[in-house]
Design a protein around this motif. Structure first.
Motif, PDB file in Angstrom:
ATOM      1  N   TRP A 255       0.854  -1.185   0.000  1.00 35.92           N
ATOM      2  CA  TRP A 255       0.000   0.000   0.000  1.00 35.92           C
ATOM      3  C   TRP A 255       0.885   1.228   0.000  1.00 35.92           C
ATOM      4  CZ3 TRP A 255      -4.982  -0.022  -1.046  1.00 35.92           C
ATOM      5  CH2 TRP A 255      -5.814   1.029  -0.678  1.00 35.92           C
ATOM      6  N   THR A 256       0.390   2.346  -0.502  1.00 37.07           N
ATOM      7  CA  THR A 256       1.094   3.628  -0.442  1.00 37.07           C
ATOM      8  C   THR A 256       0.154   4.648   0.180  1.00 37.07           C
ATOM      9  OG1 THR A 256       0.357   4.289  -2.665  1.00 37.07           O
ATOM     10  CG2 THR A 256       2.437   3.083  -2.497  1.00 37.07           C
ATOM     11  N   GLU A 257       0.724   5.589   0.913  1.00 34.00           N
ATOM     12  CA  GLU A 257      -0.142   6.505   1.661  1.00 34.00           C
ATOM     13  C   GLU A 257       0.461   7.902   1.709  1.00 34.00           C
ATOM     14  OE1 GLU A 257      -2.950   5.245   5.164  1.00 34.00           O
ATOM     15  OE2 GLU A 257      -0.917   5.574   5.925  1.00 34.00           O
ATOM     16  N   LEU A 258      -0.394   8.893   1.488  1.00 31.22           N
ATOM     17  CA  LEU A 258      -0.003  10.299   1.552  1.00 31.22           C
ATOM     18  C   LEU A 258      -0.722  10.976   2.708  1.00 31.22           C
ATOM     19  CD1 LEU A 258       1.283  12.934   0.363  1.00 31.22           C
ATOM     20  CD2 LEU A 258      -0.769  13.130  -1.070  1.00 31.22           C
ATOM     21  N   TYR A 259       0.044  11.547   3.613  1.00 24.40           N
ATOM     22  CA  TYR A 259      -0.507  12.434   4.627  1.00 24.40           C
ATOM     23  C   TYR A 259      -0.405  13.855   4.069  1.00 24.40           C
ATOM     24  CZ  TYR A 259      -0.204   8.754   8.229  1.00 24.40           C
ATOM     25  OH  TYR A 259      -0.342   7.601   8.977  1.00 24.40           O
ATOM     26  N   SER A 260      -1.536  14.514   3.905  1.00 25.40           N
ATOM     27  CA  SER A 260      -1.549  15.825   3.267  1.00 25.40           C
ATOM     28  C   SER A 260      -2.328  16.831   4.097  1.00 25.40           C
ATOM     29  CB  SER A 260      -2.178  15.733   1.872  1.00 25.40           C
ATOM     30  OG  SER A 260      -2.203  17.010   1.244  1.00 25.40           O
ATOM     31  N   THR A 261      -1.920  18.068   4.030  1.00 26.11           N
ATOM     32  CA  THR A 261      -2.658  19.139   4.687  1.00 26.11           C
ATOM     33  C   THR A 261      -3.825  19.614   3.843  1.00 26.11           C
ATOM     34  OG1 THR A 261      -1.032  20.666   3.749  1.00 26.11           O
ATOM     35  CG2 THR A 261      -0.689  19.972   6.031  1.00 26.11           C
ATOM     36  N   ASP A 262      -3.919  19.135   2.600  1.00 25.69           N
ATOM     37  CA  ASP A 262      -4.983  19.535   1.681  1.00 25.69           C
ATOM     38  C   ASP A 262      -5.332  18.347   0.793  1.00 25.69           C
ATOM     39  OD1 ASP A 262      -6.719  20.667  -0.152  1.00 25.69           O
ATOM     40  OD2 ASP A 262      -5.290  22.155  -0.917  1.00 25.69           O
ATOM     41  N   ALA A 263      -6.197  17.471   1.303  1.00 34.02           N
ATOM     42  CA  ALA A 263      -6.532  16.260   0.565  1.00 34.02           C
ATOM     43  C   ALA A 263      -7.213  16.576  -0.756  1.00 34.02           C
ATOM     44  CB  ALA A 263      -7.432  15.358   1.417  1.00 34.02           C
ATOM     45  N   ALA A 264      -8.091  17.557  -0.776  1.00 36.62           N
ATOM     46  CA  ALA A 264      -8.788  17.904  -2.015  1.00 36.62           C
ATOM     47  C   ALA A 264      -7.797  18.399  -3.059  1.00 36.62           C
ATOM     48  CB  ALA A 264      -9.850  18.968  -1.736  1.00 36.62           C
TER      49      ALA A 264
ATOM     50  N   ASP B 238     -14.893  10.304  14.665  1.00 37.70           N
ATOM     51  CA  ASP B 238     -14.702  11.606  14.026  1.00 37.70           C
ATOM     52  C   ASP B 238     -13.342  11.658  13.337  1.00 37.70           C
ATOM     53  OD1 ASP B 238     -17.172  12.600  14.925  1.00 37.70           O
ATOM     54  OD2 ASP B 238     -16.302  13.106  16.879  1.00 37.70           O
ATOM     55  N   GLY B 239     -12.950  10.520  12.734  1.00 39.06           N
ATOM     56  CA  GLY B 239     -11.627  10.434  12.129  1.00 39.06           C
ATOM     57  C   GLY B 239     -11.487  11.087  10.781  1.00 39.06           C
ATOM     58  N   GLY B 240     -12.588  11.650  10.250  1.00 37.83           N
ATOM     59  CA  GLY B 240     -12.511  12.312   8.965  1.00 37.83           C
ATOM     60  C   GLY B 240     -12.739  11.356   7.808  1.00 37.83           C
ATOM     61  N   THR B 241     -12.119  11.675   6.681  1.00 37.36           N
ATOM     62  CA  THR B 241     -12.321  10.907   5.452  1.00 37.36           C
ATOM     63  C   THR B 241     -10.988  10.386   4.934  1.00 37.36           C
ATOM     64  OG1 THR B 241     -14.237  12.253   4.857  1.00 37.36           O
ATOM     65  CG2 THR B 241     -13.189  11.019   3.082  1.00 37.36           C
TER      66      THR B 241
ATOM     67  N   GLY C 107      -3.817   5.485  -0.448  1.00 41.80           N
ATOM     68  CA  GLY C 107      -4.809   6.386   0.107  1.00 41.80           C
ATOM     69  C   GLY C 107      -4.212   7.739   0.436  1.00 41.80           C
ATOM     70  N   ILE C 108      -5.095   8.720   0.545  1.00 36.31           N
ATOM     71  CA  ILE C 108      -4.732  10.082   0.941  1.00 36.31           C
ATOM     72  C   ILE C 108      -5.530  10.430   2.188  1.00 36.31           C
ATOM     73  CG2 ILE C 108      -4.760  12.527   0.289  1.00 36.31           C
ATOM     74  CD1 ILE C 108      -4.615  11.626  -2.646  1.00 36.31           C
ATOM     75  N   MET C 109      -4.839  10.901   3.194  1.00 35.60           N
ATOM     76  CA  MET C 109      -5.481  11.272   4.447  1.00 35.60           C
ATOM     77  C   MET C 109      -5.090  12.692   4.813  1.00 35.60           C
ATOM     78  SD  MET C 109      -5.447   9.242   8.066  1.00 35.60           S
ATOM     79  CE  MET C 109      -6.402   9.841   9.459  1.00 35.60           C
ATOM     80  N   GLN C 110      -6.094  13.509   5.115  1.00 31.19           N
ATOM     81  CA  GLN C 110      -5.814  14.892   5.495  1.00 31.19           C
ATOM     82  C   GLN C 110      -5.515  14.974   6.978  1.00 31.19           C
ATOM     83  OE1 GLN C 110      -7.878  18.067   3.583  1.00 31.19           O
ATOM     84  NE2 GLN C 110      -8.190  19.202   5.483  1.00 31.19           N
ATOM     85  N   LEU C 111      -4.404  15.644   7.288  1.00 34.59           N
ATOM     86  CA  LEU C 111      -3.992  15.866   8.668  1.00 34.59           C
ATOM     87  C   LEU C 111      -3.533  17.309   8.820  1.00 34.59           C
ATOM     88  CD1 LEU C 111      -1.871  12.639   9.297  1.00 34.59           C
ATOM     89  CD2 LEU C 111      -4.085  13.160  10.304  1.00 34.59           C
ATOM     90  N   PRO C 112      -3.690  17.894  10.010  1.00 38.48           N
ATOM     91  CA  PRO C 112      -3.179  19.253  10.212  1.00 38.48           C
ATOM     92  C   PRO C 112      -1.663  19.257  10.226  1.00 38.48           C
ATOM     93  CG  PRO C 112      -3.961  18.329  12.283  1.00 38.48           C
ATOM     94  CD  PRO C 112      -4.356  17.351  11.212  1.00 38.48           C
ATOM     95  N   ALA C 113      -1.083  20.386   9.887  1.00 38.86           N
ATOM     96  CA  ALA C 113       0.369  20.490   9.810  1.00 38.86           C
ATOM     97  C   ALA C 113       1.036  20.104  11.120  1.00 38.86           C
ATOM     98  CB  ALA C 113       0.768  21.910   9.409  1.00 38.86           C
ATOM     99  N   GLU C 114       0.399  20.425  12.242  1.00 40.42           N
ATOM    100  CA  GLU C 114       1.022  20.125  13.530  1.00 40.42           C
ATOM    101  C   GLU C 114       1.108  18.630  13.814  1.00 40.42           C
ATOM    102  OE1 GLU C 114      -3.221  21.724  14.381  1.00 40.42           O
ATOM    103  OE2 GLU C 114      -1.534  22.176  13.041  1.00 40.42           O
ATOM    104  N   ALA C 115       0.343  17.823  13.068  1.00 42.74           N
ATOM    105  CA  ALA C 115       0.409  16.372  13.243  1.00 42.74           C
ATOM    106  C   ALA C 115       1.537  15.747  12.420  1.00 42.74           C
ATOM    107  CB  ALA C 115      -0.918  15.734  12.858  1.00 42.74           C
ATOM    108  N   LEU C 116       2.082  16.508  11.492  1.00 43.53           N
ATOM    109  CA  LEU C 116       3.134  15.987  10.603  1.00 43.53           C
ATOM    110  C   LEU C 116       4.500  16.339  11.185  1.00 43.53           C
ATOM    111  CD1 LEU C 116       1.471  16.991   7.207  1.00 43.53           C
ATOM    112  CD2 LEU C 116       1.239  14.855   8.492  1.00 43.53           C
TER     113      LEU C 116
END
Length: 268
Positions: free
Chosen positions: A140-149, A171-174, A191-200
């Motif tokens: 699997w490959t995964e992107l943590y992004s601050t802007d999933a859209a 409430d884990g989001g999408t 997959g792509i998961m949106q996270l706030p910058a402070e979580a990265l």
């Protein structure tokens, strides 16, 4: 799932930039049973990790000043130069211009508009990974992004990826599944998961890709990680509909995920 019949946008290679290649080889050998076959001094110490004789990843000396040790994911393209032009048109950046690797193929490295780093591979004589979606290989490959859209728009424009959004528990989001155009849900490869910058925290707030490796026993593999100098950011824990997983970091700071996939229900 990831397969080796690569199409445009398929994950087809991954390599690790490590400050100490022998140490990295020892760590991943202990965790996954990989064996490193170096390509000689002319390749700058670059080597291929093999499992059962098949190429499953690679490692090279980290040379970029100020860069952190990290895994780089490569996605297949028919034309690396055309991909570079498209990346720039879509607001991304070219980190390494398209370069030929003898007769093996052509590669290039990019950043998406949010700063996530990735690479492409235009195959020549070498198509890419020889074993995937098996224990101790990429699954699997995964992107943590601050802007999933924004990420979905960019990668869709570059690779033609199709996406499918699924809600996370509570409430884990999408979570957005990604896969090659027209290949169907069974070929979703990441997959792509949106996270706030402070979580990265690993990248100081910048989005990043990481690989997920299949294992047969997540807890046992986590024990190998910690026994050999790595650490665990999350887990092991059970994810409904996914399996048992853990987010790990190797001794040099490169992150990856271990996943014991949940068996698929039998077809009716």
């Amino acid at each position: 799932m990831i397969t080796t019949d690569f199409v445009t946008g398929s994950p087809s290679w991954l390599d690790l930039g490590a400050p100490d290649v022998p140490a990295a080889a020892a760590f991943y050998g202990a965790v996954f049973g990989w064996e490193l076959k170096t390509m000689g001094p002319e390749a700058g110490g670059y080597g291929i990790f093999r499992l059962g004789g098949k190429a499953v990843a690679a490692v090279g000396q980290l040379t970029e000043e100020g860069a952190r040790s990290a895994w780089m994911l490569y996605f297949q393209v028919p034309d690396a130069d055309e991909a570079a032009a498209t990346v720039q048109r879509l607001g991304g950046a070219v980190r390494m211009a398209p370069t030929g690797v003898e007769d093996e193929g052509r590669m290039a490295q990019f950043s998406d508009p949010q700063g996530g780093q990735f690479a492409v591979w235009q195959p020549g004589e070498f198509p890419g990974l020889e074993a995937v979606d098996l224990p101790d290989t990429l699954c699997w490959t995964e992107l943590y992004s601050t802007d999933a859209a924004g990420a979905k728009e960019f990668y869709g424009g570059l690779f033609g990826w199709e996406t499918q959004d699924i809600p996370l528990p509570g409430d884990g989001g999408t979570y957005s599944l990604i896969g090659p155009a027209g290949a169907g849900q069974e070929r979703m490869h990441g997959g792509i998961m949106q996270l706030p910058a402070e979580a990265l925290t690993l990248t100081g707030g910048r989005p990043y890709w990481h690989p997920v490796f299949a294992v047969t026993d997540c807890d046992a593999s986590v024990a190998k990680v910690t026994e050999n100098g790595g650490s665990v950011q999350m887990g092991p824990e059970d994810a409904e509909g996914v399996g048992r997983l853990a987010v790990c970091v190797d001794p040099s700071g490169a992150d990856f995920v271990l996943l014991n996939p949940q068996p698929m229900p039998p077809a009716e």
